[in-house]
Write a protein that holds these residues in place. Sequence first.
Motif, PDB file in Angstrom:
ATOM      1  N   ALA A   1      25.990 -10.293   8.906  1.00 47.99           N
ATOM      2  CA  ALA A   1      25.218 -10.292   8.604  1.00 47.99           C
ATOM      3  C   ALA A   1      24.540  -9.494   8.321  1.00 47.99           C
ATOM      4  N   ASP A   2      23.687  -8.839   9.532  1.00 51.52           N
ATOM      5  CA  ASP A   2      22.858  -7.794  10.287  1.00 51.52           C
ATOM      6  C   ASP A   2      23.145  -6.433   9.425  1.00 51.52           C
ATOM      7  N   ALA A   3      24.507  -5.760   9.854  1.00 50.97           N
ATOM      8  CA  ALA A   3      25.293  -5.066   8.565  1.00 50.97           C
ATOM      9  C   ALA A   3      25.177  -4.390   7.061  1.00 50.97           C
ATOM     10  N   CYS A   4      25.528  -5.519   6.883  1.00 54.52           N
ATOM     11  CA  CYS A   4      25.055  -5.576   5.492  1.00 54.52           C
ATOM     12  C   CYS A   4      23.103  -5.220   5.413  1.00 54.52           C
ATOM     13  N   LYS A   5      22.625  -6.568   5.478  1.00 55.20           N
ATOM     14  CA  LYS A   5      21.132  -6.304   5.379  1.00 55.20           C
ATOM     15  C   LYS A   5      20.864  -4.983   6.037  1.00 55.20           C
ATOM     16  N   LYS A   6      21.564  -3.954   6.503  1.00 56.25           N
ATOM     17  CA  LYS A   6      20.556  -2.764   6.987  1.00 56.25           C
ATOM     18  C   LYS A   6      21.551  -1.300   6.380  1.00 56.25           C
ATOM     19  N   GLY A   7      21.583  -2.498   5.232  1.00 58.53           N
ATOM     20  CA  GLY A   7      22.235  -1.121   4.097  1.00 58.53           C
ATOM     21  C   GLY A   7      24.199  -0.276   5.142  1.00 58.53           C
TER      22      GLY A   7
ATOM     23  N   VAL B   1      30.881  -2.127  -0.977  1.00 57.12           N
ATOM     24  CA  VAL B   1      31.344  -2.275  -1.732  1.00 57.12           C
ATOM     25  C   VAL B   1      31.876  -1.716  -3.091  1.00 57.12           C
ATOM     26  N   GLY B   2      32.718  -0.526  -3.438  1.00 55.48           N
ATOM     27  CA  GLY B   2      32.228   0.166  -4.270  1.00 55.48           C
ATOM     28  C   GLY B   2      31.073   1.223  -3.985  1.00 55.48           C
ATOM     29  N   GLY B   3      30.890   1.516  -3.223  1.00 53.45           N
ATOM     30  CA  GLY B   3      30.056   2.813  -3.484  1.00 53.45           C
ATOM     31  C   GLY B   3      28.673   2.201  -3.231  1.00 53.45           C
ATOM     32  N   VAL B   4      28.259   0.651  -3.271  1.00 50.75           N
ATOM     33  CA  VAL B   4      27.085   0.118  -3.721  1.00 50.75           C
ATOM     34  C   VAL B   4      27.113  -0.435  -2.470  1.00 50.75           C
TER      35      VAL B   4
ATOM     36  N   LYS C   1      24.564  -7.321  -0.217  1.00 52.24           N
ATOM     37  CA  LYS C   1      24.141  -8.350   1.076  1.00 52.24           C
ATOM     38  C   LYS C   1      25.620  -9.352   1.204  1.00 52.24           C
ATOM     39  N   PRO C   2      24.496 -10.241   2.194  1.00 42.59           N
ATOM     40  CA  PRO C   2      26.029 -10.712   2.664  1.00 42.59           C
ATOM     41  C   PRO C   2      26.579 -11.785   2.459  1.00 42.59           C
ATOM     42  N   SER C   3      25.994 -12.551   1.835  1.00 42.55           N
ATOM     43  CA  SER C   3      26.157 -13.485   0.750  1.00 42.55           C
ATOM     44  C   SER C   3      27.313 -12.518  -0.748  1.00 42.55           C
ATOM     45  N   ARG C   4      27.290 -11.696  -0.396  1.00 41.85           N
ATOM     46  CA  ARG C   4      28.054 -11.012  -1.783  1.00 41.85           C
ATOM     47  C   ARG C   4      29.441 -11.130  -1.385  1.00 41.85           C
ATOM     48  N   MET C   5      30.495 -12.570  -2.825  1.00 46.99           N
ATOM     49  CA  MET C   5      31.916 -12.585  -2.536  1.00 46.99           C
ATOM     50  C   MET C   5      33.303 -11.506  -2.137  1.00 46.99           C
ATOM     51  N   VAL C   6      34.144 -11.089  -1.469  1.00 44.71           N
ATOM     52  CA  VAL C   6      34.989 -10.276  -2.066  1.00 44.71           C
ATOM     53  C   VAL C   6      36.319 -11.023  -2.700  1.00 44.71           C
ATOM     54  N   LYS C   7      36.962 -10.140  -3.787  1.00 39.74           N
ATOM     55  CA  LYS C   7      38.315 -10.870  -3.415  1.00 39.74           C
ATOM     56  C   LYS C   7      39.131  -9.925  -3.499  1.00 39.74           C
TER      57      LYS C   7
ATOM     58  N   ILE D   1      36.477  -2.266   1.436  1.00 36.96           N
ATOM     59  CA  ILE D   1      34.717  -1.992   1.703  1.00 36.96           C
ATOM     60  C   ILE D   1      34.539  -1.596   2.786  1.00 36.96           C
ATOM     61  N   GLN D   2      33.692  -0.598   2.867  1.00 36.87           N
ATOM     62  CA  GLN D   2      33.138   0.809   3.649  1.00 36.87           C
ATOM     63  C   GLN D   2      32.159   0.283   4.745  1.00 36.87           C
ATOM     64  N   VAL D   3      32.496   0.133   5.628  1.00 37.68           N
ATOM     65  CA  VAL D   3      31.188  -0.271   7.376  1.00 37.68           C
ATOM     66  C   VAL D   3      31.007   1.526   8.196  1.00 37.68           C
ATOM     67  N   ARG D   4      29.922   1.096   7.442  1.00 36.76           N
ATOM     68  CA  ARG D   4      29.392   2.526   8.664  1.00 36.76           C
ATOM     69  C   ARG D   4      29.172   1.779   9.894  1.00 36.76           C
ATOM     70  N   LYS D   5      30.022   2.633  11.002  1.00 32.15           N
ATOM     71  CA  LYS D   5      29.625   2.505  12.228  1.00 32.15           C
ATOM     72  C   LYS D   5      29.143   4.051  12.706  1.00 32.15           C
ATOM     73  N   PRO D   6      28.109   4.150  12.952  1.00 30.19           N
ATOM     74  CA  PRO D   6      28.274   5.674  13.670  1.00 30.19           C
ATOM     75  C   PRO D   6      28.374   5.839  14.530  1.00 30.19           C
ATOM     76  N   PRO D   7      29.131   7.347  14.159  1.00 30.85           N
ATOM     77  CA  PRO D   7      29.275   8.279  13.366  1.00 30.85           C
ATOM     78  C   PRO D   7      30.562   8.043  12.135  1.00 30.85           C
ATOM     79  N   VAL D   8      30.916   6.955  11.875  1.00 27.75           N
ATOM     80  CA  VAL D   8      32.270   7.391  11.332  1.00 27.75           C
ATOM     81  C   VAL D   8      31.985   6.041  10.103  1.00 27.75           C
ATOM     82  N   THR D   9      32.419   6.273   9.454  1.00 26.53           N
ATOM     83  CA  THR D   9      32.741   5.323   8.130  1.00 26.53           C
ATOM     84  C   THR D   9      33.891   4.767   7.390  1.00 26.53           C
ATOM     85  N   PHE D  10      34.528   3.533   8.075  1.00 28.05           N
ATOM     86  CA  PHE D  10      35.310   2.921   8.420  1.00 28.05           C
ATOM     87  C   PHE D  10      35.472   1.994   6.811  1.00 28.05           C
TER      88      PHE D  10
END
Length: 148
Positions: free
Chosen positions: A23-29, A33-36, A39-45, A50-59
């Motif tokens: 949730a903190d990762a979502c709040k920090k941007g 999803v789709g380049g946007v 929020k942590p409450s966003r529903m996924v299907k 999903i892109q997750v940025r864990k510096p220096p890499v975006t998974f």
Amino acid sequence: MNEVRIDKWMWATRIFKTRSVAADACKKGRVMVGGVTVKPSRMVKVGDVIQVRKPPVTFSFKVLDLAENRMGAKLVPQYMENVTPPEQYEILEMNRISGFVNRAKGLGRPTKKDRRDLEQFTGTDFYGSGDEFDFDFDFDSEDDEDED
């Protein structure tokens, strides 16, 4: 169940260790999803990427199935597919090879090994050879002879 919260899904598929960290990762941007950023409450299907940025890499992960409960590591491939581009892994490998130790501020002094690695990397000797210091100490002074 055709939708699930993104923070729950990332925790369940072991992308993050705890749901609050997800949730903190979502709040920090750091989650998109789709380049946007989401929020942590966003529903996924199923089918979302999903892109997750864990510096220096975006998974990047593709949602194959939905899960709300944490699962064993062997079951994770049934729920997500890693679609991270190879360039991201090259960045990770270059950071590992470069030898640069990314020490967070306030973690204390570098260890002796860190200092030696840094000296080898930079090619400098911070302490010098010792020739620039010429100390002449005379421990046998005349005062010692008088006391006997």
